[in-house]
Design a protein around this motif. Structure first.
Motif, PDB file in Angstrom:
ATOM      1  N   ALA A  69       7.285   1.890  -7.206  1.00 26.37           N
ATOM      2  CA  ALA A  69       7.827   1.032  -6.150  1.00 26.37           C
ATOM      3  C   ALA A  69       7.056   1.206  -4.839  1.00 26.37           C
ATOM      4  CB  ALA A  69       9.308   1.340  -5.934  1.00 26.37           C
ATOM      5  N   PHE A  70       6.536   2.405  -4.606  1.00 26.52           N
ATOM      6  CA  PHE A  70       5.786   2.669  -3.378  1.00 26.52           C
ATOM      7  C   PHE A  70       4.498   1.854  -3.341  1.00 26.52           C
ATOM      8  CE2 PHE A  70       2.572   5.117  -1.020  1.00 26.52           C
ATOM      9  CZ  PHE A  70       3.213   5.276   0.200  1.00 26.52           C
ATOM     10  N   TYR A  71       3.786   1.796  -4.480  1.00 26.80           N
ATOM     11  CA  TYR A  71       2.512   1.074  -4.536  1.00 26.80           C
ATOM     12  C   TYR A  71       2.679  -0.384  -4.954  1.00 26.80           C
ATOM     13  CZ  TYR A  71       0.325   5.683  -4.250  1.00 26.80           C
ATOM     14  OH  TYR A  71      -0.077   6.932  -3.838  1.00 26.80           O
ATOM     15  N   GLN A  72       3.820  -0.712  -5.582  1.00 26.22           N
ATOM     16  CA  GLN A  72       4.064  -2.050  -6.102  1.00 26.22           C
ATOM     17  C   GLN A  72       3.105  -2.428  -7.232  1.00 26.22           C
ATOM     18  OE1 GLN A  72       6.664  -4.532  -5.313  1.00 26.22           O
ATOM     19  NE2 GLN A  72       7.438  -2.477  -4.875  1.00 26.22           N
ATOM     20  N   TYR A  73       2.645  -1.413  -7.965  1.00 32.76           N
ATOM     21  CA  TYR A  73       1.963  -1.617  -9.239  1.00 32.76           C
ATOM     22  C   TYR A  73       2.103  -0.325 -10.034  1.00 32.76           C
ATOM     23  CZ  TYR A  73      -1.896   0.373  -6.426  1.00 32.76           C
ATOM     24  OH  TYR A  73      -2.649   1.142  -5.592  1.00 32.76           O
ATOM     25  N   ASN A  74       1.721  -0.374 -11.306  1.00 36.28           N
ATOM     26  CA  ASN A  74       1.937   0.737 -12.228  1.00 36.28           C
ATOM     27  C   ASN A  74       0.933   1.856 -11.955  1.00 36.28           C
ATOM     28  OD1 ASN A  74       2.235   2.439 -14.461  1.00 36.28           O
ATOM     29  ND2 ASN A  74       2.748   0.739 -15.829  1.00 36.28           N
ATOM     30  N   ILE A  75       1.322   2.835 -11.150  1.00 34.41           N
ATOM     31  CA  ILE A  75       0.414   3.898 -10.746  1.00 34.41           C
ATOM     32  C   ILE A  75       0.069   4.808 -11.923  1.00 34.41           C
ATOM     33  CG2 ILE A  75       2.421   5.158  -9.867  1.00 34.41           C
ATOM     34  CD1 ILE A  75      -1.235   5.550  -8.737  1.00 34.41           C
ATOM     35  N   GLN A  76       1.037   5.060 -12.803  1.00 34.37           N
ATOM     36  CA  GLN A  76       0.776   5.925 -13.962  1.00 34.37           C
ATOM     37  C   GLN A  76      -0.292   5.313 -14.862  1.00 34.37           C
ATOM     38  OE1 GLN A  76       3.921   5.076 -13.021  1.00 34.37           O
ATOM     39  NE2 GLN A  76       4.565   7.064 -12.151  1.00 34.37           N
ATOM     40  N   LEU A  77      -0.183   4.009 -15.100  1.00 37.71           N
ATOM     41  CA  LEU A  77      -1.172   3.331 -15.934  1.00 37.71           C
ATOM     42  C   LEU A  77      -2.528   3.276 -15.228  1.00 37.71           C
ATOM     43  CD1 LEU A  77      -1.768   1.862 -18.538  1.00 37.71           C
ATOM     44  CD2 LEU A  77      -0.939  -0.263 -17.496  1.00 37.71           C
ATOM     45  N   SER A  78      -2.515   3.034 -13.937  1.00 37.32           N
ATOM     46  CA  SER A  78      -3.772   2.991 -13.175  1.00 37.32           C
ATOM     47  C   SER A  78      -4.532   4.313 -13.290  1.00 37.32           C
ATOM     48  CB  SER A  78      -3.486   2.680 -11.700  1.00 37.32           C
ATOM     49  OG  SER A  78      -4.659   2.708 -10.930  1.00 37.32           O
ATOM     50  N   HIS A 238      -6.332 -12.777 -12.202  1.00 36.96           N
ATOM     51  CA  HIS A 238      -5.085 -12.061 -11.946  1.00 36.96           C
ATOM     52  C   HIS A 238      -5.048 -10.725 -12.714  1.00 36.96           C
ATOM     53  CE1 HIS A 238      -3.027 -15.380  -9.821  1.00 36.96           C
ATOM     54  NE2 HIS A 238      -3.811 -16.135 -10.588  1.00 36.96           N
ATOM     55  N   ILE A 239      -4.670  -9.683 -12.004  1.00 36.82           N
ATOM     56  CA  ILE A 239      -4.398  -8.385 -12.628  1.00 36.82           C
ATOM     57  C   ILE A 239      -2.902  -8.154 -12.514  1.00 36.82           C
ATOM     58  CG2 ILE A 239      -4.891  -5.917 -12.626  1.00 36.82           C
ATOM     59  CD1 ILE A 239      -7.499  -6.529 -11.166  1.00 36.82           C
ATOM     60  N   ASP A 240      -2.240  -8.070 -13.663  1.00 37.87           N
ATOM     61  CA  ASP A 240      -0.783  -7.911 -13.667  1.00 37.87           C
ATOM     62  C   ASP A 240      -0.400  -6.560 -13.069  1.00 37.87           C
ATOM     63  OD1 ASP A 240       1.859  -6.922 -15.150  1.00 37.87           O
ATOM     64  OD2 ASP A 240       1.838  -9.116 -15.156  1.00 37.87           O
ATOM     65  N   PRO A 241       0.502  -6.510 -12.090  1.00 35.47           N
ATOM     66  CA  PRO A 241       0.837  -5.238 -11.445  1.00 35.47           C
ATOM     67  C   PRO A 241       1.556  -4.248 -12.366  1.00 35.47           C
ATOM     68  CG  PRO A 241       2.240  -7.011 -10.628  1.00 35.47           C
ATOM     69  CD  PRO A 241       1.190  -7.651 -11.474  1.00 35.47           C
ATOM     70  N   HIS A 338      -7.691  -9.548  -8.879  1.00 34.45           N
ATOM     71  CA  HIS A 338      -6.885  -9.138  -7.726  1.00 34.45           C
ATOM     72  C   HIS A 338      -5.440  -8.946  -8.162  1.00 34.45           C
ATOM     73  CE1 HIS A 338      -4.512  -9.840  -3.993  1.00 34.45           C
ATOM     74  NE2 HIS A 338      -5.539  -9.271  -3.388  1.00 34.45           N
ATOM     75  N   ILE A 339      -4.812  -7.868  -7.682  1.00 31.47           N
ATOM     76  CA  ILE A 339      -3.380  -7.655  -7.931  1.00 31.47           C
ATOM     77  C   ILE A 339      -2.590  -8.348  -6.828  1.00 31.47           C
ATOM     78  CG2 ILE A 339      -1.512  -5.962  -7.981  1.00 31.47           C
ATOM     79  CD1 ILE A 339      -3.310  -4.027  -9.334  1.00 31.47           C
ATOM     80  N   PHE A 340      -1.793  -9.342  -7.209  1.00 24.91           N
ATOM     81  CA  PHE A 340      -0.854  -9.954  -6.276  1.00 24.91           C
ATOM     82  C   PHE A 340       0.481  -9.228  -6.433  1.00 24.91           C
ATOM     83  CE2 PHE A 340      -4.038 -13.243  -6.868  1.00 24.91           C
ATOM     84  CZ  PHE A 340      -4.231 -13.701  -5.571  1.00 24.91           C
ATOM     85  N   ARG A 341       0.760  -8.336  -5.498  1.00 31.99           N
ATOM     86  CA  ARG A 341       1.954  -7.509  -5.612  1.00 31.99           C
ATOM     87  C   ARG A 341       3.206  -8.322  -5.324  1.00 31.99           C
ATOM     88  NH1 ARG A 341      -0.607  -2.131  -2.704  1.00 31.99           N
ATOM     89  NH2 ARG A 341      -1.033  -3.579  -1.013  1.00 31.99           N
ATOM     90  N   PRO A 342       4.322  -7.990  -6.004  1.00 29.83           N
ATOM     91  CA  PRO A 342       5.541  -8.792  -5.838  1.00 29.83           C
ATOM     92  C   PRO A 342       6.104  -8.757  -4.423  1.00 29.83           C
ATOM     93  CG  PRO A 342       5.966  -6.833  -7.181  1.00 29.83           C
ATOM     94  CD  PRO A 342       4.488  -6.937  -7.028  1.00 29.83           C
ATOM     95  N   ARG A 343       5.855  -7.685  -3.685  1.00 32.41           N
ATOM     96  CA  ARG A 343       6.282  -7.627  -2.283  1.00 32.41           C
ATOM     97  C   ARG A 343       5.370  -6.651  -1.542  1.00 32.41           C
ATOM     98  NH1 ARG A 343       9.115  -3.138  -0.859  1.00 32.41           N
ATOM     99  NH2 ARG A 343       9.986  -1.833  -2.513  1.00 32.41           N
ATOM    100  N   HIS A 344       5.546  -6.580  -0.221  1.00 26.84           N
ATOM    101  CA  HIS A 344       4.712  -5.688   0.583  1.00 26.84           C
ATOM    102  C   HIS A 344       4.898  -4.242   0.123  1.00 26.84           C
ATOM    103  CE1 HIS A 344       3.808  -8.991   3.161  1.00 26.84           C
ATOM    104  NE2 HIS A 344       5.040  -9.111   3.618  1.00 26.84           N
ATOM    105  N   ALA A 345       3.775  -3.551  -0.002  1.00 24.93           N
ATOM    106  CA  ALA A 345       3.834  -2.140  -0.389  1.00 24.93           C
ATOM    107  C   ALA A 345       3.731  -1.243   0.842  1.00 24.93           C
ATOM    108  CB  ALA A 345       2.704  -1.827  -1.367  1.00 24.93           C
ATOM    109  N   PHE A 346       4.017  -1.791   1.999  1.00 23.44           N
ATOM    110  CA  PHE A 346       3.919  -1.003   3.225  1.00 23.44           C
ATOM    111  C   PHE A 346       4.933  -1.519   4.237  1.00 23.44           C
ATOM    112  CE2 PHE A 346       0.632  -4.300   3.086  1.00 23.44           C
ATOM    113  CZ  PHE A 346       0.986  -5.085   4.165  1.00 23.44           C
ATOM    114  N   ASP A 347       5.235  -0.676   5.203  1.00 25.27           N
ATOM    115  CA  ASP A 347       6.154  -1.054   6.270  1.00 25.27           C
ATOM    116  C   ASP A 347       5.383  -1.647   7.438  1.00 25.27           C
ATOM    117  OD1 ASP A 347       8.354  -0.034   4.861  1.00 25.27           O
ATOM    118  OD2 ASP A 347       7.978   1.989   5.620  1.00 25.27           O
ATOM    119  N   PHE A 348       6.069  -2.481   8.197  1.00 23.77           N
ATOM    120  CA  PHE A 348       5.504  -3.008   9.429  1.00 23.77           C
ATOM    121  C   PHE A 348       6.065  -2.204  10.597  1.00 23.77           C
ATOM    122  CE2 PHE A 348       4.998  -6.450   6.482  1.00 23.77           C
ATOM    123  CZ  PHE A 348       3.853  -7.120   6.895  1.00 23.77           C
TER     124      PHE A 348
END
Length: 566
Positions: A69-78, A238-241, A338-348
């Motif tokens: 959830a922090f990165y908004q993609y599969n970090i373990q698989l990456s 597209h790279i699936d997140p 490119h990974i289009f993440r489902p939402r922002h992976a960072f705070d504003f």
């Protein structure tokens, strides 16, 4: 004639035969040496790959513990995919078999790549970099500028620098530049800093969660060499997140935006003789991946330096490019995943003393700058849809306004009407199909929709115009339908006694459309079939009543009227 061969001819034949034998022998030696060299090269590549993988494992082992959830993609698989992987061929076969690229000499086409990141996973960042370096011609890749925008992983940039210096020590032509912002400055500011530090002829802005595909550079350079004011983008695969599956992007889409200044994909219409794989114009960029002449980018004053953190910079640059003599093209023969993440992976970070979220406040701030800088009188379309933006402070100085005016004069920039006519007719059509839009006010209250207790039905009431989610309406010129942004239309159940107001999905069926058709008569809204007027006889109630001229309870005013009221 005698059948004997003269002595001098015999000598010549012998010499020719010996020369032929010697040539064959030399050719055989060359082939043997080439095979030996090829074998050594393959062996060297295997050793290099092995060393690279060892460095990769050590590098990513220091990744801080964070969730998907922090990165908004599969970090373990990456972390398990590897430093580089084979990618499917997604460009059209004609890109290789039928096209020849007229590339400038590498001495006149040095490419500086700018990668900015904030809280990117080590494995994803390194895969982006290695795929880029491995699949870019060495003669053209001049410089790699990597900027860490105050990531939580404080040792990442130093560890990355140490690893890359070892990996690419033999590439004398590649300059590596590493920077770290100790306080969050945002993608926009960081990219401008990278562009100013760059020394190449061309800039490539690349996101930090990408994979570069084979032969990506040549099609882009070919286009840029023909037009110094062009900015180009690869077609984004597209790279699936979740699965990290790499799949083919759609060459029948182009980038655009709506009047809220949100990016949208638009359908690309092909002409009779146009092939899908041909480069094509696009009103805007997507994914923040673009290539442009550095001189031209600096002449355009880079990304607007008043934009905060992230968001809107690609739209602002796109409008500026088109209006000030440039063009944008998407080049399908160039592919980058490119990974289009489902939402922002960072705070504003907090920007303003404002009741909306920091992400929303940042978006409103950046969009307001775009509207005020480039939309001319059409900025009212933006404010109608985003009235909260009027309260966002910009802190522009007189000098800022003068500099923007000076740039427009120097570059002979067109007005936004030109963009609507020549670049984005879809946006113009959206404007033309409406006769009124925005909030719909009766007195000091606004027409608003909400779900009923059953949740499956909607009702329409009058409520405070100051609610953050107050309903925005669109009165369609051709159909007369009064629609919300969710494409629900105000209609009438005429079989009931008295006729009741309904909120149902906007219909395309001619019979059902009649029940949703309204006429604008002065400030009144008259239902076309019943000839009754929308009325507010009591509190927040809305009913249909016989029309009465000059009745305050039947007077409804849109935030923006395109047509004169009759």
């Amino acid at each position: 004639m005698s059948g004997c061969i003269p002595h001098h001819r015999l000598q010549l034949c012998t010499i020719f035969a010996l020369c032929f034998v010697v040539c064959q022998f030399v050719l055989l030696l060359i082939l043997l040496q080439r095979e030996t060299f090829k074998g050594r090269l393959l062996l060297y590549r295997d050793h290099a790959k092995e060393g690279r993988m060892l460095g990769w494992r050590e590098f990513i082992s220091h990744t801080p513990e964070q969730s998907t959830a922090f990165y908004q993609y599969n970090i373990q698989l990456s972390d398990t995919v590897g430093a580089i992987r084979s990618l499917p061929r997604t460009r059209h076969e004609s890109c290789d078999s039928l096209r020849t690229y007229n590339l400038p000499h590498s001495s006149r086409a040095k490419v500086s790549v700018v990668i900015c990141f904030h809280n990117e996973a080590r494995s994803m960042l390194l895969r982006t970099i290695i795929s880029l370096v491995s699949r870019t011609p060495e003669d053209y890749l001049h410089e790699l500028i990597i900027i860490d925008d105050a990531s939580r992983d404080v040792s990442l940039i130093e560890d990355l620098k140490e690893l890359m210096v070892k990996m690419y020590a033999t590439r004398s032509r590649l300059t590596l530049c590493f920077m770290r912002n100790h306080e969050r400055q945002g993608l926009i500011w960081s990219r401008n800093m990278g562009a100013e530090a760059a020394t190449g002829h061309y800039l490539l802005f690349l996101d930090s969660h990408c994979e570069v595909n084979e032969a990506w550079l040549e099609p882009l350079l070919d286009r840029l060499a023909m037009n110094a004011t062009l900015a180009v983008s690869p077609l984004l695969d597209h790279i699936d997140p979740t699965t990290l599956k790499y799949s083919k992007g759609n060459e029948l889409l182009k980038g655009g935006f709506d009047w809220s200044l949100h990016f949208h994909w638009l359908k690309r219409e092909l002409s009779a003789k146009e092939a899908p794989e041909q480069p094509y114009p696009s009103p805007a960029f997507s994914g923040g991946i673009l290539m442009i002449s550095r001189d031209w980018f600096l002449k355009l004053r880079c990304f607007n330096s008043h934009l905060k953190i992230w968001g809107g910079e690609s739209i602002e640059l796109a409008i500026k490019l088109w209006l000030c003599g440039g063009q944008i093209e998407i080049v399908p023969c160039s592919r980058i995943g490119h990974i289009f993440r489902p939402r922002h992976a960072f705070d504003f970070p907090p920007q303003f003393d404002h009741e909306s979220s920091t992400a929303q406040a940042t978006y409103l701030h950046n969009s307001k700058i775009i509207a005020e800088s480039w939309l001319d009188e059409y900025k009212n379309m933006f404010y109608v849809l985003k009235p909260a933006a009027r309260q966002i402070p910009l802190f522009n100085t007189v000098q800022d306004v003068d500099l923007n005016r000076q740039m427009k004069l120097e570059l002979r920039c067109q007005r936004f009407e030109w963009y609507l006519r020549h670049v984005s007719p879809e946006l113009k059509a959206h404007f033309n199909e409406l006769s009124a839009m925005g909030t719909l006010k009766n007195g000091y209250r606004c027409l608003h929709t909400r779900r009923t207790d059953s949740l499956s039905k909607w009702e329409v009431i009058l409520d405070s115009c100051y609610h953050s989610d107050i309903t925005e309406w669109r009165l369609l010129r051709e159909s007369g339908q009064l629609s919300t942004a969710t494409e629900r239309c105000l209609g009438v159940e005429k079989n009931s006694k008295p006729p009741l107001l309904t909120m149902k999905p906007c219909s395309k069926h001619s019979t059902k459309m009649k029940a949703q058709r309204w006429l604008r008569r002065g400030t009144q809204l008259v239902h076309n079939e019943t000839h009754l007027c929308l009325d507010n006889p009591l509190k927040n109630q809305l009913v249909l009543s016989p029309c009465r001229s000059l009745s305050a309870s039947q007077s409804f005013q849109f935030a923006l009227e395109m047509d004169k009221q009759t």
